[in-house]
Design a protein around this motif. Structure first.
Motif, PDB file in Angstrom:
ATOM      1  N   ASN A  72       0.827  -1.202   0.000  1.00 15.04           N
ATOM      2  CA  ASN A  72       0.000   0.000   0.000  1.00 15.04           C
ATOM      3  C   ASN A  72       0.864   1.255   0.000  1.00 15.04           C
ATOM      4  O   ASN A  72       0.584   2.226  -0.723  1.00 15.04           O
ATOM      5  CB  ASN A  72      -0.923  -0.003   1.218  1.00 15.04           C
ATOM      6  CG  ASN A  72      -1.892   1.165   1.214  1.00 15.04           C
ATOM      7  OD1 ASN A  72      -2.657   1.351   0.282  1.00 15.04           O
ATOM      8  ND2 ASN A  72      -1.852   1.973   2.272  1.00 15.04           N
ATOM      9  N   LEU A  73       1.944   1.252   0.783  1.00 16.83           N
ATOM     10  CA  LEU A  73       2.862   2.395   0.774  1.00 16.83           C
ATOM     11  C   LEU A  73       3.518   2.548  -0.601  1.00 16.83           C
ATOM     12  O   LEU A  73       3.742   3.668  -1.072  1.00 16.83           O
ATOM     13  CB  LEU A  73       3.933   2.222   1.851  1.00 16.83           C
ATOM     14  CG  LEU A  73       3.458   2.274   3.306  1.00 16.83           C
ATOM     15  CD1 LEU A  73       4.649   2.120   4.247  1.00 16.83           C
ATOM     16  CD2 LEU A  73       2.718   3.572   3.603  1.00 16.83           C
ATOM     17  N   ASP A  74       3.831   1.425  -1.241  1.00 19.31           N
ATOM     18  CA  ASP A  74       4.437   1.482  -2.571  1.00 19.31           C
ATOM     19  C   ASP A  74       3.500   2.105  -3.601  1.00 19.31           C
ATOM     20  O   ASP A  74       3.960   2.640  -4.612  1.00 19.31           O
ATOM     21  CB  ASP A  74       4.827   0.070  -3.037  1.00 19.31           C
ATOM     22  CG  ASP A  74       6.022  -0.486  -2.257  1.00 19.31           C
ATOM     23  OD1 ASP A  74       6.754   0.319  -1.652  1.00 19.31           O
ATOM     24  OD2 ASP A  74       6.205  -1.726  -2.261  1.00 19.31           O
TER      25      ASP A  74
ATOM     26  N   THR B 231      -5.955   2.628   2.546  1.00 18.78           N
ATOM     27  CA  THR B 231      -5.441   3.344   3.716  1.00 18.78           C
ATOM     28  C   THR B 231      -6.552   3.613   4.732  1.00 18.78           C
ATOM     29  O   THR B 231      -6.302   3.596   5.945  1.00 18.78           O
ATOM     30  CB  THR B 231      -4.797   4.672   3.287  1.00 18.78           C
ATOM     31  OG1 THR B 231      -3.724   4.396   2.367  1.00 18.78           O
ATOM     32  CG2 THR B 231      -4.228   5.423   4.481  1.00 18.78           C
TER      33      THR B 231
ATOM     34  N   ASN C 120       8.518   7.113  -0.575  1.00 20.42           N
ATOM     35  CA  ASN C 120       7.967   6.226   0.440  1.00 20.42           C
ATOM     36  C   ASN C 120       8.018   6.914   1.802  1.00 20.42           C
ATOM     37  O   ASN C 120       9.081   7.388   2.228  1.00 20.42           O
ATOM     38  CB  ASN C 120       8.779   4.930   0.480  1.00 20.42           C
ATOM     39  CG  ASN C 120       8.073   3.834   1.255  1.00 20.42           C
ATOM     40  OD1 ASN C 120       7.561   4.045   2.344  1.00 20.42           O
ATOM     41  ND2 ASN C 120       8.043   2.644   0.680  1.00 20.42           N
ATOM     42  N   PRO C 121       6.905   6.975   2.522  1.00 19.00           N
ATOM     43  CA  PRO C 121       6.881   7.653   3.835  1.00 19.00           C
ATOM     44  C   PRO C 121       7.873   7.068   4.834  1.00 19.00           C
ATOM     45  O   PRO C 121       8.299   7.775   5.761  1.00 19.00           O
ATOM     46  CB  PRO C 121       5.437   7.439   4.309  1.00 19.00           C
ATOM     47  CG  PRO C 121       4.649   7.234   3.054  1.00 19.00           C
ATOM     48  CD  PRO C 121       5.568   6.513   2.112  1.00 19.00           C
ATOM     49  N   ILE C 122       8.253   5.816   4.668  1.00 16.50           N
ATOM     50  CA  ILE C 122       9.201   5.206   5.604  1.00 16.50           C
ATOM     51  C   ILE C 122      10.521   5.976   5.624  1.00 16.50           C
ATOM     52  O   ILE C 122      11.186   6.063   6.661  1.00 16.50           O
ATOM     53  CB  ILE C 122       9.457   3.732   5.212  1.00 16.50           C
ATOM     54  CG1 ILE C 122       8.174   2.911   5.353  1.00 16.50           C
ATOM     55  CG2 ILE C 122      10.554   3.117   6.079  1.00 16.50           C
ATOM     56  CD1 ILE C 122       8.318   1.473   4.903  1.00 16.50           C
TER      57      ILE C 122
END
Length: 264
Positions: free
Chosen positions: A78-80, A108, A169-171
């Motif tokens: 989902n992040l991707d 999300t 990417n938020p990470i």
């Protein structure tokens, strides 16, 4: 339609025959000018995988319930989808960008931070787009094949693409301990999901290095062309020589004998 299928099978068979005849006479792969270095790095990566990543992934798979494992995979995918949506727009895929943005929004929210893939259940299928593909669409060639320590096979174009996607990417914007933990979990989860695939490859490949290299280029070409890669120039020559009637009919109907291609 029947003629097209027969034609494709015949062309493929002829290509395999030529590959078999010329394969023994050809030394090296022009896409891989630093093969000795790459083979050495792959041997290092394989050893690291055998002694570290594979045991960890097998342990992870053994202790993790199936639904939790799937939830972890869904979360990272989902992040991707953020990078996928951005690359859709950069490749001028307006409709697809809207679908992928909707997919991210649905998973999300309704899917609880992406742990549940609700979007696929309502027809919003996942797409695979990255900045390496975007650069290919913009006309940048692959460059030579590379095997990098810890990272594995890629090309200069895809290496640049991976860095760009990482910033989407938020990470990447979390604090260091959280970032390391999340990327470590993502890597372990991915390796665990592909344990059976690598076992099949190890059993089937006569030369593991060549198998991985060819599979990499085929996979990237498949993604760049959205699942419809063009025939090689050699295949076009086969068509003209062995199927002249159909080639002539295509010209009369206004179909170009060969489709434009993106650099691979």
């Amino acid at each position: 339609m029947k003629n097209k299928i027969i034609k494709a099978i015949s062309v493929g068979a002829l290509a395999l025959i030529l590959v078999g005849i010329t394969g023994c006479a050809t030394q090296g792969d022009p896409r891989d000018p630093i093969e000795p270095w790459n083979r050495g790095v792959q041997q290092f990566n394989d050893s690291l995988d055998d002694y570290v990543m594979k045991p960890i992934s097998e342990g992870y798979q053994w202790v993790t319930p199936g639904f939790v494992d799937q939830g972890v995979t869904n979360f990272f995918e989902n992040l991707d989808d953020i990078a996928v949506t951005v690359n859709d727009m950069l490749q001028f895929k307006v409709k697809q960008s809207g679908l992928d943005a909707s997919r991210f929004a649905v998973n999300t929210t309704v899917g609880v931070a992406g742990l549940i893939d609700v979007a696929s259940r309502i027809g919003l299928e996942k797409h695979e787009e990255d900045f390496g593909q975007t650069l290919a669409v913009w006309g940048l060639p692959n460059g030579p094949y590379l095997v990098l320590p810890f990272l594995g096979p890629m090309t200069p174009r895809d290496a640049v693409g991976s860095v760009a996607d990482g910033f989407m990417n938020p990470i990447a914007y979390t604090i260091m301990p959280v970032r390391v933990g999340l990327y470590g979990l993502k890597t372990t989860d991915f390796r665990a999901d592909n344990l059976s695939a690598t076992e099949i490859m190890d059993e089937a490949a006569l030369d593991r290095y060549s198998f991985i290299r060819n599979a990499y280029f085929q996979r990237r070409e498949y993604l760049v062309y959205d699942g419809e890669p063009p025939l090689d120039d050699e295949f076009e020559d086969f068509e003209e020589e062995f199927f002249p009637e159909e080639e002539e009919m295509e010209r009369e109907e206004g179909s170009p004998p060969g489709a434009p291609v993106r650099p691979i």
